[in-house]
Design a protein around this motif. Structure first.
Motif, PDB file in Angstrom:
ATOM      1  N   PHE A   1      29.161  71.791 -36.143  1.00 33.71           N
ATOM      2  CA  PHE A   1      28.746  73.058 -36.739  1.00 33.71           C
ATOM      3  C   PHE A   1      29.899  73.751 -37.467  1.00 33.71           C
ATOM      4  CE2 PHE A   1      25.183  72.676 -33.782  1.00 33.71           C
ATOM      5  CZ  PHE A   1      24.140  73.106 -34.580  1.00 33.71           C
TER       6      PHE A   1
ATOM      7  N   VAL B   1      18.287  76.804 -37.468  1.00 34.20           N
ATOM      8  CA  VAL B   1      19.290  76.514 -38.491  1.00 34.20           C
ATOM      9  C   VAL B   1      18.689  76.769 -39.874  1.00 34.20           C
ATOM     10  CG1 VAL B   1      20.650  74.879 -37.139  1.00 34.20           C
ATOM     11  CG2 VAL B   1      18.639  74.066 -38.383  1.00 34.20           C
ATOM     12  N   HIS B   2      19.554  76.840 -40.884  1.00 33.22           N
ATOM     13  CA  HIS B   2      19.101  77.139 -42.237  1.00 33.22           C
ATOM     14  C   HIS B   2      18.697  75.887 -43.017  1.00 33.22           C
ATOM     15  CE1 HIS B   2      20.102  81.252 -41.674  1.00 33.22           C
ATOM     16  NE2 HIS B   2      21.396  81.048 -41.588  1.00 33.22           N
TER      17      HIS B   2
ATOM     18  N   LEU C   1      20.991  73.932 -32.198  1.00 36.20           N
ATOM     19  CA  LEU C   1      19.939  73.472 -33.106  1.00 36.20           C
ATOM     20  C   LEU C   1      18.662  74.291 -32.984  1.00 36.20           C
ATOM     21  CD1 LEU C   1      20.438  69.637 -32.521  1.00 36.20           C
ATOM     22  CD2 LEU C   1      21.051  70.918 -34.586  1.00 36.20           C
TER      23      LEU C   1
ATOM     24  N   SER D   1      27.276  79.361 -41.905  1.00 26.24           N
ATOM     25  CA  SER D   1      26.698  79.276 -40.572  1.00 26.24           C
ATOM     26  C   SER D   1      25.236  78.823 -40.652  1.00 26.24           C
ATOM     27  CB  SER D   1      26.786  80.633 -39.882  1.00 26.24           C
ATOM     28  OG  SER D   1      26.163  80.594 -38.623  1.00 26.24           O
ATOM     29  N   GLY D   2      24.868  77.917 -39.747  1.00 25.12           N
ATOM     30  CA  GLY D   2      23.490  77.447 -39.715  1.00 25.12           C
ATOM     31  C   GLY D   2      23.232  76.216 -40.551  1.00 25.12           C
TER      32      GLY D   2
ATOM     33  N   PRO E   1      24.219  72.528 -40.186  1.00 26.16           N
ATOM     34  CA  PRO E   1      24.895  71.543 -39.340  1.00 26.16           C
ATOM     35  C   PRO E   1      25.323  70.298 -40.105  1.00 26.16           C
ATOM     36  CG  PRO E   1      22.525  71.483 -38.962  1.00 26.16           C
ATOM     37  CD  PRO E   1      22.784  72.642 -39.870  1.00 26.16           C
TER      38      PRO E   1
END
Length: 423
Positions: A155, A280-281, A277, A164-165, A167
């Motif tokens: 991450f 996430v984006h 998980l 962020s988001g 992975p």
């Protein structure tokens, strides 16, 4: 989009069903009906005036043929006035039709009669629950610790690359993703679904067709220079394949499946529910979509639910199926079943699939039609389901199957992954 004829003929029913979805402005239904009446009136006035203009134009020719030039000139002046009035009516009609369109798209789809009333996810109905919740050792850890232990997802580097988001899967983590995707696609194509690999960006018309616009624009990543949107699900491009088309009745049902990465801003998400998980984006998902005849859609809906249920059973995950209440349903859905798997280390249920019947709501926006036996043009019903979304499936597989010797994978994944255990 709801059909205006249905609204006009069933005003109170529409209001009653919308109240199940806790729709706040039921006066909008009356406004739509009033605008429709205005449009219909203007159309009649335009057609009547056009008929008068045609008759006057024909009469001019007859008068000229008789040598009655003065009367012909008088009629020409009358025609000029008719044309001016017709132009004004045409503009009024165009404005009224535009306003009607702007208002009717604000109305969500009507929920099916089986949809329970309720405002929050806690009021969803549990249809059934199956599978055995594992008993983990006292040393068991949640998946965000397991992915570090086995070096499956990074991450921190994902955040460095994008944010962020987002992975970064690596090594056996990337391999497990690939194994799950291939297994899900094989499972779907074996059931008669045709595989597609669609674009990951769509234009405004495509996003509008499935109802992402204007309802969810804040949740999509917008490529402003070109006016494209990153897809939140394969449902968006795949359903639009048949936009503005009339298919043969013999072609139905049309069954499609697709793997795509999915992109969701998830604005405002925070807290324990977004760890690892859980949310996430960018994530991978395999989707199934069907276009069907209206009288078969709820039978097909149940078949799609069973299809996904058997897929979860093959993964040996404890799961439950929920019928969503009105307040937890999407803008476009008529009836939705959610699938959740149990995450033993987190001791919570994680949503991994939604299976929705949209009836004609999406088809009316996209103008996806077919010719019935009487050669009458009808709207199809559209349905879709996640089969499956990968992040929470991976989280549950890691958490529920952890042992001191490694993470044991379900038998159906052994050949796809190339091993029975992640060590």
């Amino acid at each position: 989009m709801l059909q205006v004829n249905f609204i006009r003929q069933n005003v109170e029913l529409v209001k009653e069903r919308l109240s199940v979805k806790n729709f706040g402005d039921l006066t909008l239904v009356d406004k739509v009906v009033e605008l429709d009446e205005q449009v219909r009136r203007l159309k009649v006035e335009s057609e009547t005036l056009q008929a008068s203009l045609n008759a006057a134009s024909k009469e001019i020719g007859m008068l000229m043929g008789k040598g009655e030039k003065d009367k012909a000139e008088s009629k020409r002046q009358e025609v000029t006035l008719h044309k001016s009035s017709l132009q004004n009516l045409a503009q009024q009609l165009a404005d009224a039709e535009k306003l009607l369109q702007e208002e009717i798209i604000k109305l969500p789809n009507l929920p099916h009669t089986s949809v329970p009333k309720g405002k929050t996810p806690e009021e969803n109905e549990v249809v059934r629950e199956a599978g055995t919740k594992p008993t983990l050792a006292a040393t068991a850890t949640p998946h965000w610790e397991l992915i570090k232990q086995y070096d499956l997802v990074d991450f921190e580097t994902g955040a460095k690359l994008t944010g962020s988001g987002f992975p970064l899967y690596k090594g056996k983590g990337a391999k497990l993703q690939r194994a799950l995707i291939q297994y899900f696609l094989d499972y779907n194509t074996a059931a008669g679904y045709t595989e597609y690999l669609p674009p990951l960006m769509v234009n405004e018309a495509t996003a509008y067709g499935t109802g992402q616009l204007p309802d969810k624009e804040g949740q999509m990543y917008h490529v402003t220079a070109d006016g494209f949107y990153m897809i939140p699900t394969a449902e968006v491009p795949v359903t639009n394949i048949y936009r503005d088309e009339i298919v043969k009745e013999t072609e139905l049902p049309i069954k499609m499946t697709a793997y795509t990465p999915c992109f969701r801003r998830e604005a405002g998400s925070f807290g324990s529910d977004v760890r690892g998980l859980n949310r996430v984006h960018q994530f991978d998902k395999v989707e199934i979509i069907q276009l069907v005849q209206p009288d078969t859609s709820y039978t097909v809906h149940e078949e799609m639910v069973l299809h996904i249920e058997k897929l979860l059973q093959s993964l040996e995950l404890p799961y439950r199926i929920l019928r969503l209440c009105g307040g937890d349903m999407s803008f476009t859905g008529s009836l939705t079943y959610d699938f959740e798997v149990y995450s033993a280390a987190q001791q919570k249920w994680l949503e991994v699939s939604s299976v929705t019947n949209f009836e004609t709501f999406q088809a009316n926006r996209m103008k996806i039609r077919y010719k019935d036996e009487s050669n009458k043009t009808q709207l199809v019903h559209t349905l879709n389901g996640s089969s499956l979304a990968l992040p929470r499936i991976m989280a549950a597989l890691l958490e529920n199957n952890q042992t001191e010797a490694g993470i044991n994978l379900p038998a159906v994944l052994h050949n796809y992954f190339g091993a029975a255990t992640i060590r």
